[in-house]
Design a protein around this motif. Structure first.
Motif, PDB file in Angstrom:
ATOM      1  N   TYR A  71     -90.413  -9.105 -31.542  1.00  0.00           N
ATOM      2  CA  TYR A  71     -90.402  -7.656 -31.854  1.00  0.00           C
ATOM      3  C   TYR A  71     -90.315  -6.828 -30.586  1.00  0.00           C
ATOM      4  O   TYR A  71     -90.588  -5.639 -30.581  1.00  0.00           O
ATOM      5  CB  TYR A  71     -91.661  -7.282 -32.646  1.00  0.00           C
ATOM      6  CG  TYR A  71     -91.955  -8.242 -33.768  1.00  0.00           C
ATOM      7  CD1 TYR A  71     -93.036  -9.126 -33.703  1.00  0.00           C
ATOM      8  CD2 TYR A  71     -91.094  -8.309 -34.869  1.00  0.00           C
ATOM      9  CE1 TYR A  71     -93.263 -10.033 -34.729  1.00  0.00           C
ATOM     10  CE2 TYR A  71     -91.317  -9.214 -35.896  1.00  0.00           C
ATOM     11  CZ  TYR A  71     -92.403 -10.086 -35.809  1.00  0.00           C
ATOM     12  OH  TYR A  71     -92.625 -10.995 -36.805  1.00  0.00           O
ATOM     13  N   ASP A 101     -75.844  -9.017 -44.887  1.00  0.00           N
ATOM     14  CA  ASP A 101     -76.227  -9.469 -46.239  1.00  0.00           C
ATOM     15  C   ASP A 101     -75.132  -9.203 -47.275  1.00  0.00           C
ATOM     16  O   ASP A 101     -75.367  -9.310 -48.479  1.00  0.00           O
ATOM     17  CB  ASP A 101     -77.536  -8.777 -46.657  1.00  0.00           C
ATOM     18  CG  ASP A 101     -77.413  -7.244 -46.628  1.00  0.00           C
ATOM     19  OD1 ASP A 101     -76.272  -6.756 -46.348  1.00  0.00           O
ATOM     20  OD2 ASP A 101     -78.412  -6.541 -46.836  1.00  0.00           O
ATOM     21  N   PRO A 122     -91.614  -4.158 -37.335  1.00  0.00           N
ATOM     22  CA  PRO A 122     -90.990  -3.581 -38.537  1.00  0.00           C
ATOM     23  C   PRO A 122     -92.006  -2.785 -39.355  1.00  0.00           C
ATOM     24  O   PRO A 122     -93.144  -3.257 -39.575  1.00  0.00           O
ATOM     25  CB  PRO A 122     -90.481  -4.799 -39.315  1.00  0.00           C
ATOM     26  CG  PRO A 122     -90.355  -5.877 -38.290  1.00  0.00           C
ATOM     27  CD  PRO A 122     -91.422  -5.622 -37.274  1.00  0.00           C
ATOM     28  N   LEU A 168     -84.968 -10.573 -38.469  1.00  0.00           N
ATOM     29  CA  LEU A 168     -86.364 -11.036 -38.534  1.00  0.00           C
ATOM     30  C   LEU A 168     -86.685 -11.673 -39.889  1.00  0.00           C
ATOM     31  O   LEU A 168     -87.575 -12.510 -40.013  1.00  0.00           O
ATOM     32  CB  LEU A 168     -87.307  -9.851 -38.261  1.00  0.00           C
ATOM     33  CG  LEU A 168     -87.235  -9.268 -36.830  1.00  0.00           C
ATOM     34  CD1 LEU A 168     -88.045  -7.978 -36.726  1.00  0.00           C
ATOM     35  CD2 LEU A 168     -87.737 -10.298 -35.822  1.00  0.00           C
ATOM     36  N   ASP A 169     -85.926 -11.262 -40.932  1.00  0.00           N
ATOM     37  CA  ASP A 169     -86.273 -11.774 -42.276  1.00  0.00           C
ATOM     38  C   ASP A 169     -85.474 -13.014 -42.648  1.00  0.00           C
ATOM     39  O   ASP A 169     -85.489 -13.464 -43.802  1.00  0.00           O
ATOM     40  CB  ASP A 169     -86.044 -10.660 -43.323  1.00  0.00           C
ATOM     41  CG  ASP A 169     -84.592 -10.164 -43.316  1.00  0.00           C
ATOM     42  OD1 ASP A 169     -83.763 -10.760 -42.556  1.00  0.00           O
ATOM     43  OD2 ASP A 169     -84.278  -9.219 -44.023  1.00  0.00           O
ATOM     44  N   ASP A 188     -92.229  -2.266 -42.369  1.00  0.00           N
ATOM     45  CA  ASP A 188     -92.618  -2.821 -43.684  1.00  0.00           C
ATOM     46  C   ASP A 188     -93.414  -4.121 -43.548  1.00  0.00           C
ATOM     47  O   ASP A 188     -93.649  -4.834 -44.537  1.00  0.00           O
ATOM     48  CB  ASP A 188     -91.360  -3.073 -44.535  1.00  0.00           C
ATOM     49  CG  ASP A 188     -90.370  -4.014 -43.837  1.00  0.00           C
ATOM     50  OD1 ASP A 188     -90.709  -4.506 -42.729  1.00  0.00           O
ATOM     51  OD2 ASP A 188     -89.277  -4.254 -44.369  1.00  0.00           O
ATOM     52  N   MET A 189     -93.851  -4.444 -42.295  1.00  0.00           N
ATOM     53  CA  MET A 189     -94.664  -5.661 -42.138  1.00  0.00           C
ATOM     54  C   MET A 189     -96.080  -5.369 -42.646  1.00  0.00           C
ATOM     55  O   MET A 189     -96.695  -4.361 -42.259  1.00  0.00           O
ATOM     56  CB  MET A 189     -94.716  -6.084 -40.663  1.00  0.00           C
ATOM     57  CG  MET A 189     -95.537  -7.348 -40.424  1.00  0.00           C
ATOM     58  SD  MET A 189     -95.697  -7.740 -38.657  1.00  0.00           S
ATOM     59  CE  MET A 189     -94.139  -8.611 -38.403  1.00  0.00           C
TER      60      MET A 189
END
Lengths: 96, 96, 96, 96, 96, 96, 96, 96, 96, 96
Positions: C76, I14, C12, B13-14, C14-15
């Motif tokens: 999502y 990552d 998420p 998503l990021d 952290d959104m």
């Protein structure tokens, strides 16, 4: 409209061979008729299983159900259905 | 030789949009090239999912793996593979 | 043509709240527009989950996919789709 | 109060046809009576399966259980139940 | 009306301890208030897991959802819900 | 010491009704005796299934096993067991 | 009273090595203390996994939960618990 | 060399009691002989199930298979096997 | 003694490419050393996945675990292990 | 071209011993013939199960299916198939 249909067949082990062969012959005729009509677009055998992966081309969910419900082997099948549609990357004209 | 390959894509998503778009564009080009070559016979979108059902036509498992491994979206995919072969009921000449 | 669609939402953690609220508002507007058009026939909340059971009424798999793909919360969501058709016992005229 | 109920039917293959037909007829009458009463709000066939997706509207879990337990096909069913409630996006007055 | 609700908690490992402790304290207060009201009839810890088995006593699915949705730990929970009703063998007056 | 026990019953379809009724009657008597002794603390029916959720209060795993093993319906049951203990939020004195 | 406890450990990949080593050392000390007390009767490594199969010998579910909850690696563990009791064929005196 | 072996027994419901009892008696004798030899190190009953958790101590996979294959109840068992080895935290001399 | 070991690799998206390449190179060297020693008898790529099917030939579970635990890619792997032994139909001398 | 094939055998418990033995003998002869031809490269028994892990070396999916379909025990088998190809780390010349 296309649907992926996966069919796994489990014929009871104690079914007399001639009865089973008759049903299988009916199934083959039924399938080939639908293939000829373009309803049953593709049918492939899954290697190692008494199962197939098929692509149906029908006008509606109703038609799909009736076609599957009419399969001579239907009572002995486990069936999964996934609605398909054209993929944005497809170059095939008719892979609606 | 035919294989059913189902691919489900999960792009983080990021991931910046432009990066994602570039990978998707590469994926489309890569796929269409293989479709044109006849390697990637069919590709359909599964309605409601970021996933596809594809039929590959390759010479060997090795070739299948290399083609899939080369997909730009490969690192973001969950892939299942089923080897197919001609169904005894099939009336299609080319559904080897 | 009717489809059962079950959607489970995982935003998420952290959104930022305002970003999440904006998406949810867009989702609500998008959904209510489709409900008003009769495309999104039913939507119920599954008690105890951030999930819904919905019935869509569309012309094709393609239309279903595009409507779902357009959901603001789509990235999502985990979505399952089952094609429905009229049940032989149904007394409802419009439960095609 | 609404519940999603999914029923999959597995009638033993060796059940005499007339016996099976009798039970199915009873099931249809039972279902249509409840539909007429508004208890069994919706019933749809899942395309490709001997299964249905239904929405029940009852006063309590107890009532739901008794209605399902009374199904003539109950002994041959696998049933899943999910309690539903009104979705904040629903525009339908009666989708409690 | 009784529901079995099983809750498994997964608090992100990188959540600051004080933030987590605050949420847990709020959760405890919220739970004990509902227990005192008789809504949250039973809550037991599953030995070996950060999970509980609870019995809720509510008037409707709607009420159940709102109570669960209001849990401070809700965003970090996986929840399963099963509607219960009186068992024919139960000798407990109040085990509706 | 408390245990959550979930029991799903599958009585063979070809079992004569009187035999089944006798076993069910024995099961009810057996259960009610244990409930009266406080061993079988709670028993609820899962709405829509021939299954129950029960809470047993026993001195040891051994006792739990023997009580379950003695159930007249035991041979026809699928049983899952989860050991419970007091939840830190519980306000009930006796929810050990 | 004996319990089979299976623990699978998933330490976040981005945890600094020294932090991880400290937790593992604490875990080892904690485990060996309980083993010495006879609480943690057996601990075996599952070949090929960062997981163990253990047999705990405790007085109650409560004690089991507190011992497991106190594991330094607890937040990084997936744990399954099965209550055990003496097997009728066992010739070992102490395999309560 | 140690293996965790979990055995779940499903004796056909229509097996005459005396036949079943004879097989169970043979099973017990067979098990106790192996326990006496130290091959079958531990056997515990899983509370609530006709299943056991066992620890075998054998020289090779071959020996393990032959011992399990020789179980009188083997045809009625579902068996899972996990190879174990000494845990770095174990203080037990003989928990190889 | 032979074991089937299936390894699926999930390297974090990552992870810098050079770091990943270094680990992969170490993994290749580690694997080839064991193959040369006859410990790692077979390694095949599963077509379409970042996974392999391997056959290990070791003296004990302990040795198997240590070899797997030492894999540079171990922290990024999901591993399943199945103990194998000679099949009664095998004509291969060395398929112990 | 290599395939991993896992076969689990479930011979009906009520099959007369002599019938079963005949099928097993045919199976062994069939398997050994294919092993001698190099088609059935490896066959190992999974310790503790009536199952095997095999490696087939065939020219196509079609050939694989026909070989498996011809197994005398085929009707009593659950089979999974995974296409394999050469692993980049393999040092074995012939592990195509």
């Amino acid at each position: 409209m296309l649907f992926k249909v996966e069919m796994t067949v489990n014929i009871p082990l104690d079914m007399p061979k001639d009865v089973a062969d008759k049903i299988k012959a009916d199934e083959k005729a039924y399938s080939q008729k639908l293939q000829a009509q373009g309803k049953w677009r593709h049918i492939w055998r899954v290697a190692g299983s008494y199962a197939n992966v098929s692509i149906f081309d029908v006008e509606s969910n109703e038609e799909l159900h009736n076609l599957l419900n009419g399969l001579p082997l239907y009572p002995y099948m486990t069936i999964s259905v996934a609605p398909l549609c054209r993929h944005p990357s497809s170059i095939h004209n008719d892979d609606r």
